[in-house]
Write an enzyme that holds these catalytic residues in place. Structure first.
Site: not given
Ligand SMILES: [Zn+2]
Length: 503
Positions: A269, A295, A265-266
């Site tokens: 980003h 996101e 997830h990160e």
């Molecule tokens: Zn996030």
């Protein structure tokens, strides 16, 4: 004699980039605060951060800057990129100037008070300790909405801070769709035999978890010459330029899911931050489009790619090499299913990909009512529990696992939550388009070839920075507005595979 546009634009970039230097320096301090700072450093760190924040704020709201940016917005001979930067900077300036310095200071003071009250209330597991402070915060947010101004709903003014042009009018149909479609999906899943996620809860030592996480990030295309990963209590991503992007993660030796998904997830980003145009450092086009789009990048990597059957065809044999004993009796198939287990739960950050949107919807409904005054903050726990029971069929037994679980309201972040759902929906729609644009994308993913997808994202999303709003970007990439049905179709396809049911 009036100065020419070139000179004005140079003055403008110089000023904006100096403000960015200050803000990125604060980001370094903020990152350190969450990763390495010893406890006794907290007091002076807060002071240093406040000083830097007010310096940057002063620069960006000064009359001198206002005059410059107004003059530049009238300049006839700027190119498209310059025009976009100036247009966005003028919008930011005018928005910032709507708040008086007294109000900004009061909001900042109330934020500290409210955050401390939240910490204390969590410790005591007692919402009533948080309620008075939260009431004051809500009153200030209402005042802020009035200062910003809005057309239809005061909540629109607050949403705009995180997701430009998002409104209640746009979000209501999206959340109504969730209310109608999600229960149907969940009912069918509930009737099917539950899949086990026991394989995530064996003993997974820290070092190989970390090493595999780094391998995954490298395969995704994260550039470790322009970033790094460290530990923190709550995973987050921050950046000091597109050439220095920091990811953090946490490790739980008895819950491997915690690190694995936060890492991917990160990482999503982080790839976005690394893909922002370096030559636009400190300018609007050098920053992300919106929270929803940010996101969308993390969720595309985490959910559409990370939790896909295809990816684990490539990665699972590698993962088994890191954990030969723990995973010797687990097949890639079982691992994939465990990664996508659906089960209503109380904590948003631990929710699965589907029930997650009920968590967001509940917060969205509550926030709207708090801002209009329809809901009294003291009645919040009752309302919260009622909605959890209504939509998820479970109710928290205390405030800590209920209404006190998120930090957002104590920070005054009203209008933030909907960007999580928007992000998932944009992710599903972008991934659907990527499969049309990139030949055999799924086969490529199953061979670990992730570069074509990253290059596609760089070209369609990252390189534009803030040039387009989320809606414009979506229209441009997929030829249509945000269409929640793309998410529901993506979900139906995935859960058909996971639960073996017809959806
Ligand atoms: Zn996030």
């Amino acid at each position: 004699m009036p100065r020419n546009s070139n000179q004005l634009y140079t003055d403008y970039t110089t000023l904006l980039q100096k403000a960015a230097d200050i803000n990125y320096a604060s980001a370094v301090l903020g990152w350190d605060q969450e990763t390495y700072m010893p406890p006794k450093g907290a007091e002076y760190r807060a002071r240093q951060l406040a000083t830097l924040a007010s310096m940057a704020h002063e620069m960006l709201t000064s009359d001198k800057y206002g005059k410059l940016i107004h003059e530049l917005s009238q300049a006839p001979d700027l190119n498209d990129t310059e025009k976009s930067n100036v247009r966005l900077s003028l919008e930011d300036y005018e928005r910032n100037r709507k708040l008086t310095p007294e109000f900004v200071e009061e909001l900042s003071r109330q934020t500290s008070e409210c955050f401390n009250a939240w910490i204390a209330a969590r410790k005591q597991n007692d919402f009533s300790l948080f309620a008075p402070s939260l009431s004051k915060m809500i009153a200030l947010k209402r005042q802020q909405a009035e200062m910003y101004g809005y057309k239809a709903h005061p909540y629109d003014a607050l949403l705009d801070e995180y997701e430009k042009d998002a409104t209640v009018e746009m979000l209501d149909p999206i959340f109504n769709g969730i209310k109608q479609q999600l229960p149907v999906l969940l009912k069918k899943i509930k009737e099917a035999p539950q899949v086990s996620n026991e394989c995530f809860h064996r003993n997974f030592p820290k070092e190989p978890q970390w090493a595999f996480g780094i391998d995954v990030l490298k395969q995704m295309g994260f550039d470790f010459e322009a970033g790094r990963q460290d530990y923190s209590e709550h995973p987050f991503t921050t950046s000091f330029s597109s050439t220095d992007v920091r990811l953090t993660t946490r490790v739980d030796e008895h819950n491997y899911a915690s690190m694995l998904w936060s890492c991917v997830h990160e990482g999503g980003h982080g790839l976005y931050e690394q893909g922002l145009p370096e030559e636009q450092y400190g300018l609007p086009l050098g920053s992300a489009a919106s929270l929803g789009i940010h996101e969308s990048q993390s969720r595309l990597w985490e959910n559409c790619v990370g939790r896909s059957h295809d990816l684990w065809k490539f990665f699972y044999p590698k993962l088994q090499k890191y954990f030969p004993d723990q995973l010797k009796d687990i097949t890639a198939e079982t691992f994939f299913k465990a990664s996508n287990r659906v089960e209503p739960s109380l904590i948003r950050t631990e929710a699965d990909e589907l029930t997650y949107h009920f968590h967001v919807m509940i917060r969205y409904e509550i926030e709207k009512e708090l801002i209009t005054g329809a809901l009294d903050p003291k009645d919040l726990p009752a309302k919260w529990n009622e909605l959890y029971y209504k939509y998820l069929g479970i109710a928290p037994k205390d405030d800590k696992t209920g209404v006190l679980q998120d930090v957002h309201w104590s920070h005054g972040s009203f209008g933030y939550f909907p960007t999580y759902t928007l992000g998932s929906f944009y992710a599903a729609q972008f991934f659907d388009q990527a499969q049309k644009d990139i030949k055999d994308l799924k086969e490529k993913i199953s061979r670990g070839e992730l570069t074509p997808l990253l290059e596609w994202l760089r070209d369609k999303v990252h390189k534009h920075g803030r040039r387009y709003t989320s809606e414009e970007l979506c229209q441009q990439i997929t030829g249509q507005k945000l269409d929640p049905q793309k998410f529901f179709r993506y979900a139906a396809e995935k859960y058909r595979e996971v639960y073996g049911i017809d959806l």
